[in-house]
Write a protein that holds these residues in place. Structure first.
Motif, PDB file in Angstrom:
ATOM      1  N   VAL A  55       0.866  -1.177   0.000  1.00  0.00           N
ATOM      2  CA  VAL A  55       0.000   0.000   0.000  1.00  0.00           C
ATOM      3  C   VAL A  55       0.902   1.227   0.000  1.00  0.00           C
ATOM      4  N   PHE A  56       0.584   2.184  -0.881  1.00  0.00           N
ATOM      5  CA  PHE A  56       1.436   3.368  -1.001  1.00  0.00           C
ATOM      6  C   PHE A  56       0.567   4.614  -1.129  1.00  0.00           C
ATOM      7  N   ASP A  57       1.232   5.778  -1.069  1.00  0.00           N
ATOM      8  CA  ASP A  57       0.518   7.042  -1.138  1.00  0.00           C
ATOM      9  C   ASP A  57       0.407   7.486  -2.596  1.00  0.00           C
ATOM     10  N   THR A  58      -0.792   7.355  -3.169  1.00  0.00           N
ATOM     11  CA  THR A  58      -1.009   7.672  -4.585  1.00  0.00           C
ATOM     12  C   THR A  58      -0.845   9.152  -4.883  1.00  0.00           C
ATOM     13  N   ILE A  59      -0.957   9.975  -3.835  1.00  0.00           N
ATOM     14  CA  ILE A  59      -0.843  11.409  -4.079  1.00  0.00           C
ATOM     15  C   ILE A  59       0.584  11.740  -4.505  1.00  0.00           C
ATOM     16  N   GLN A  60       1.548  11.014  -3.954  1.00  0.00           N
ATOM     17  CA  GLN A  60       2.948  11.302  -4.274  1.00  0.00           C
ATOM     18  C   GLN A  60       3.579  10.351  -5.276  1.00  0.00           C
ATOM     19  N   TYR A  61       3.074   9.112  -5.336  1.00  0.00           N
ATOM     20  CA  TYR A  61       3.787   8.105  -6.124  1.00  0.00           C
ATOM     21  C   TYR A  61       2.891   7.459  -7.167  1.00  0.00           C
ATOM     22  N   ASP A  62       3.484   7.182  -8.335  1.00  0.00           N
ATOM     23  CA  ASP A  62       2.735   6.563  -9.419  1.00  0.00           C
ATOM     24  C   ASP A  62       2.712   5.041  -9.279  1.00  0.00           C
ATOM     25  N   PRO A  63       1.528   4.438  -9.451  1.00  0.00           N
ATOM     26  CA  PRO A  63       1.422   2.984  -9.353  1.00  0.00           C
ATOM     27  C   PRO A  63       2.388   2.260 -10.296  1.00  0.00           C
ATOM     28  N   ALA A  64       2.617   2.794 -11.502  1.00  0.00           N
ATOM     29  CA  ALA A  64       3.474   2.106 -12.471  1.00  0.00           C
ATOM     30  C   ALA A  64       4.908   1.989 -11.946  1.00  0.00           C
ATOM     31  N   ILE A  65       5.380   3.037 -11.266  1.00  0.00           N
ATOM     32  CA  ILE A  65       6.748   3.017 -10.737  1.00  0.00           C
ATOM     33  C   ILE A  65       6.850   2.005  -9.589  1.00  0.00           C
ATOM     34  N   LEU A  66       5.803   1.987  -8.765  1.00  0.00           N
ATOM     35  CA  LEU A  66       5.783   1.039  -7.643  1.00  0.00           C
ATOM     36  C   LEU A  66       5.746  -0.397  -8.146  1.00  0.00           C
ATOM     37  N   GLU A  67       4.996  -0.640  -9.216  1.00  0.00           N
ATOM     38  CA  GLU A  67       4.915  -1.988  -9.771  1.00  0.00           C
ATOM     39  C   GLU A  67       6.293  -2.421 -10.269  1.00  0.00           C
ATOM     40  N   HIS A  68       6.983  -1.473 -10.886  1.00  0.00           N
ATOM     41  CA  HIS A  68       8.328  -1.762 -11.382  1.00  0.00           C
ATOM     42  C   HIS A  68       9.260  -2.119 -10.217  1.00  0.00           C
ATOM     43  N   SER A  69       9.222  -1.335  -9.133  1.00  0.00           N
ATOM     44  CA  SER A  69      10.160  -1.647  -8.037  1.00  0.00           C
ATOM     45  C   SER A  69       9.759  -2.932  -7.319  1.00  0.00           C
ATOM     46  N   LEU A  70       8.455  -3.219  -7.240  1.00  0.00           N
ATOM     47  CA  LEU A  70       8.023  -4.465  -6.602  1.00  0.00           C
ATOM     48  C   LEU A  70       8.556  -5.676  -7.385  1.00  0.00           C
ATOM     49  N   ARG A  71       8.446  -5.591  -8.714  1.00  0.00           N
ATOM     50  CA  ARG A  71       8.925  -6.687  -9.552  1.00  0.00           C
ATOM     51  C   ARG A  71      10.448  -6.843  -9.415  1.00  0.00           C
ATOM     52  N   ALA A  72      11.141  -5.709  -9.398  1.00  0.00           N
ATOM     53  CA  ALA A  72      12.600  -5.746  -9.292  1.00  0.00           C
ATOM     54  C   ALA A  72      13.037  -6.339  -7.954  1.00  0.00           C
ATOM     55  N   VAL A  73      12.365  -5.940  -6.880  1.00  0.00           N
ATOM     56  CA  VAL A  73      12.734  -6.457  -5.555  1.00  0.00           C
ATOM     57  C   VAL A  73      12.434  -7.954  -5.480  1.00  0.00           C
TER      58      VAL A  73
END
Lengths: 213, 323
Positions: A55-73
Motif C-alpha cells: 500500500v502506497f501514497d497515490t498522491i505522491q507516487y505513481d502505481p506504475a513506478i511502484l509496480e516496477h520496483s516491486l517486480r525488481a525487488v
C-alpha cells in the motif's frame, strides 16, 4: 511466474501462488515484504498466504513506478534468513470449546482422540497475520484435517478458540464470526493493543500446541 | 465537557484511522466519509485528522457543559442547537448548557460532529478511531452510550464568529443513484463476459446489512465466475469489491477484515468510498469503470480540493473575526 494486479489506485497485490501453499515461496514473500516496507514510498507491505499486498501514497507516487520496483525487488530477493522463534500454546481440547471435533473426526475418518492427536502433534508456522487483530494463518496442519469451512459461519466464536479451516490452523484473537471449525481453547492473549508489540505472533514463528485438558 | 444524551451501538469516535496497521491484522478504520470529517475539522481550524463523532443512529443529542465551538457535516438532516436550526456543513459556538440535536437525514447516512481542539481520548496504535472488533481506541474501545462524557482539547479556535459560519455551497451527497467509480481487480477477468458487463450495467441496492465492515449489495442477476476459484488468503484494502459464491458483491469498508479469500471483481476508488458510505439502505448505486490514470488523477484532485478548502476557510475565519 508472479502476477501483479492493482488493488485500487493505492495498492498492488503480488500473487506468487502456484496451486497449494508453498513454504519457500512464503519465505521469499516475507523477505520481499521486509525490503518493500523499508522504502519511503511504501505505507505498508502486508504478507498474505503466498502473496503480498503493498500500500502506497497515490498522491505522491505513481502505481506504475511502484509496480516496477516491486517486480525488481521480487527478482532480486531469495529467502528470509531471520531466525524463527518457537511459541508453545497450552490448549484445552473438547468440551464446550471443541464442539466441532466430532464433525472433523467424521470428515477425516478418525476417532475424536486421533483428531486431537493429529492437531496437537503438528508443527506450525506463522505464514501471515491478518483478517482480525493478531490473527495468524498457521501452516503445517495435518492434511487429514483439511476440512472445508463450515457452510455457514458461526455468528460469534469466543476469543481463544483454537480452530482449523481451509487447510490451516488458527486461534481466535478476539470474539468474532468465523467459518472455521473449533477444536479447543487457549488462555493466551494473542493481541493487546496496549502492548509494545501488540501481536503475540511474528511472521515465521514456529508454533506448537500443548494439551492441558 | 460534552455529554452524550442518546446511546447507540453505532455512533463512534473516529479520526482518519490507522494507515499502517494491516500487518497487525488491524483495520484502517476511521471516518467512513473522510471528506466530511476533514471538512468538519477545517471549519474549526483543526488538523484534518482530528477525532470527532461519526453519527449513524438518529436522533443524536449531546449537551455542552462548557462553551465549545463545534461543526456538523456529512449527511443532510435537520440539526438544531437548542431550538436554532443550523445550516448544513456549518460551524457554530455552543454555550454551556446548550443541547445539539441531529435528526435523521433526508439524504446521506452519516453525520460528523467535530469539536475545536478535537476529542481528548487516548491515541492507540497511532489513532483515536474506535476499533469495535479489537475493542480499543475511541472511547474505551466501544460505541458512545447515553451518559458518556467527553472532553475536547483546548483550542484558540473557540474565538469564532458568534453567528457561526459554513460553506455557501455544502458538499455534494449522492442523489438518486450514486455513481461510484472503480478499477477492475485481480479476478475481474475470471468472471464471465456477461457478469463483467452486468457489474457495470445493473443498479445495485444497498442492503440492510451494510455497515462499517462492508456494504452488501443486491441486484437481479448474481455475478458468476467462468469456473470455481480457490484463492489463498490475501491482504485487502477498503474499497475492495468481493464476490462470494452467491454472486452478490460486498464492498469492503473502513472496518473490513484486513485479509480475505473471496474473488475480487473491482476496487472502488478512494474518493468515492464516501458516496457509498452516504448511501442509505434500500437506495441504489451504479459502478462506473475508470482507468488507472483517471483514478490517480481523481485522488490527487481530491487532495488539492481539500487543501484549497482549508486555505479558503482559514482566510474566511480571519476576515469574519476581524469585523
Amino acid at each position: 511466474m508472479i502476477r501483479i494486479s492493482s488493488a485500487g489506485a493505492g495498492a498492488l497485490l503480488l500473487d506468487a501462488a502456484r496451486g497449494a501453499f508453498n513454504d519457500s515461496v512464503q519465505e521469499r514473500i516475507w523477505a520481499v515484504a521486509r525490503r518493500m516496507a523499508a522504502l519511503p514510498e511504501i505505507l505498508q507491505a502486508v504478507p498474505g498466504v503466498n502473496n503480498l499486498l503493498i500500500v502506497f501514497d497515490t498522491i505522491q507516487y505513481d502505481p506504475a513506478i511502484l509496480e516496477h520496483s516491486l517486480r525488481a525487488v521480487w527478482e532480486d530477493t531469495l529467502v528470509d534468513a531471520s531466525p524463527a522463534r518457537e511459541i508453545v500454546l497450552p490448549v484445552t481440547y473438547g468440551g464446550t470449546f471443541g464442539e466441532d471435533i466430532p464433525v472433523v473426526a467424521r470428515f477425516a475418518g478418525l476417532t475424536e482422540e486421533e483428531v486431537i492427536a493429529a492437531h496437537v502433534s503438528g508443527e506450525y508456522r506463522v505464514a501471515a497475520i491478518g483478517a482480525m487483530p493478531g490473527f495468524a494463518y498457521l501452516t503445517g496442519l495435518d492434511p487429514r484435517l483439511a476440512i472445508p469451512r463450515r457452510a455457514s459461519p458461526r455468528v460469534s466464536v469466543e476469543q481463544g478458540a483454537v480452530s482449523i479451516g481451509g487447510g490451516q490452523a488458527g486461534v481466535m484473537p478476539c470474539t468474532s464470526p468465523t467459518g472455521w471449525h473449533i477444536l479447543g481453547k487457549t488462555e493466551e492473549i494473542l493481541f493487546d493493543a496496549q502492548r509494545v508489540e501488540p501481536c503475540l505472533f511474528r511472521l515465521g514463528d514456529r508454533v506448537k500446541f500443548r494439551r492441558v485438558g | 465537557m460534552i455529554e452524550v444524551l442518546t446511546g447507540s451501538p453505532l455512533n463512534t469516535i473516529q479520526d482518519l484511522g490507522r494507515p499502517r496497521t494491516m500487518t497487525l491484522g488491524v483495520s484502517r478504520g476511521g471516518a467512513m466519509d473522510s471528506a466530511a470529517l476533514k471538512l468538519g475539522n477545517l471549519l474549526l481550524g483543526n488538523d484534518i485528522d482530528t477525532a470527532g463523532i461519526e453519527v449513524v443512529f438518529f436522533p443524536f443529542k449531546i449537551r455542552f457543559h462548557a462553551d465549545q465551538a463545534f461543526a456538523v457535516t456529512g449527511a443532510r438532516g435537520v440539526a438544531r442547537l437548542d431550538d436554532e436550526p443550523l445550516p448544513p456543513d456549518w460551524a457554530a459556538k455552543a454555550r454551556a448548557g446548550q443541547i445539539l440535536t441531529l435528526h435523521a437525514p433526508a439524504n446521506g447516512a452519516r453525520s460528523y460532529v467535530t469539536f475545536a481542539g478535537g476529542l481528548d481520548v487516548p491515541v492507540v496504535l497511532g489513532s483515536r478511531s474506535t476499533d469495535m472488533k479489537g475493542g480499543f481506541g475511541g472511547y474505551q474501545g466501544r460505541a458512545l452510550e447515553a451518559g458518556t462524557r467527553l472532553a475536547a482539547f483546548p483550542s484558540d479556535a473557540k474565538d469564532m464568529p458568534s453567528s457561526g459560519y459554513g460553506l455557501a455551497h455544502p458538499c455534494d451527497l449522492p442523489e438518486n443513484v450514486a455513481e461510484v467509480r472503480c478499477l477492475p481487480a485481480a479476478e475481474f477477468d475470471a468472471f464471465t463476459d456477461d457478469s463483467q458487463a452486468l457489474f457495470f450495467e445493473q443498479l445495485w441496492t444497498v442492503t440492510r446489512t451494510a455497515n462499517r465492515l462492508g456494504y452488501r449489495l443486491e441486484s437481479e442477476t448474481p455475478l458468476s465466475l467462468r469456473s470455481p476459484l480457490e484463492l489463498l488468503s490475501h491482504g485487502i484494502v477498503p474499497g475492495t469489491v468481493q464476490v462470494p459464491s452467491a454472486g452478490m458483491p460486498i464492498v469492503q469498508m473502513a472496518d473490513a477484515n484486513t485479509c480475505g479469500g473471496y474473488p475480487k471483481i473491482a476496487n472502488v476508488i478512494e474518493p468515492d468510498l464516501r458516496l457509498l458510505a452516504q448511501t442509505q439502505t434500500g437506495r441504489q448505486i451504479r459502478f462506473i469503470r475508470v482507468e488507472l490514470d483517471e483514478a490517480v488523477a481523481a485522488i490527487r484532485a481530491e487532495a488539492v480540493r481539500m487543501h484549497e478548502l482549508g486555505l479558503a476557510l482559514q482566510s474566511a475565519r480571519t476576515t469574519l473575526l476581524a469585523r
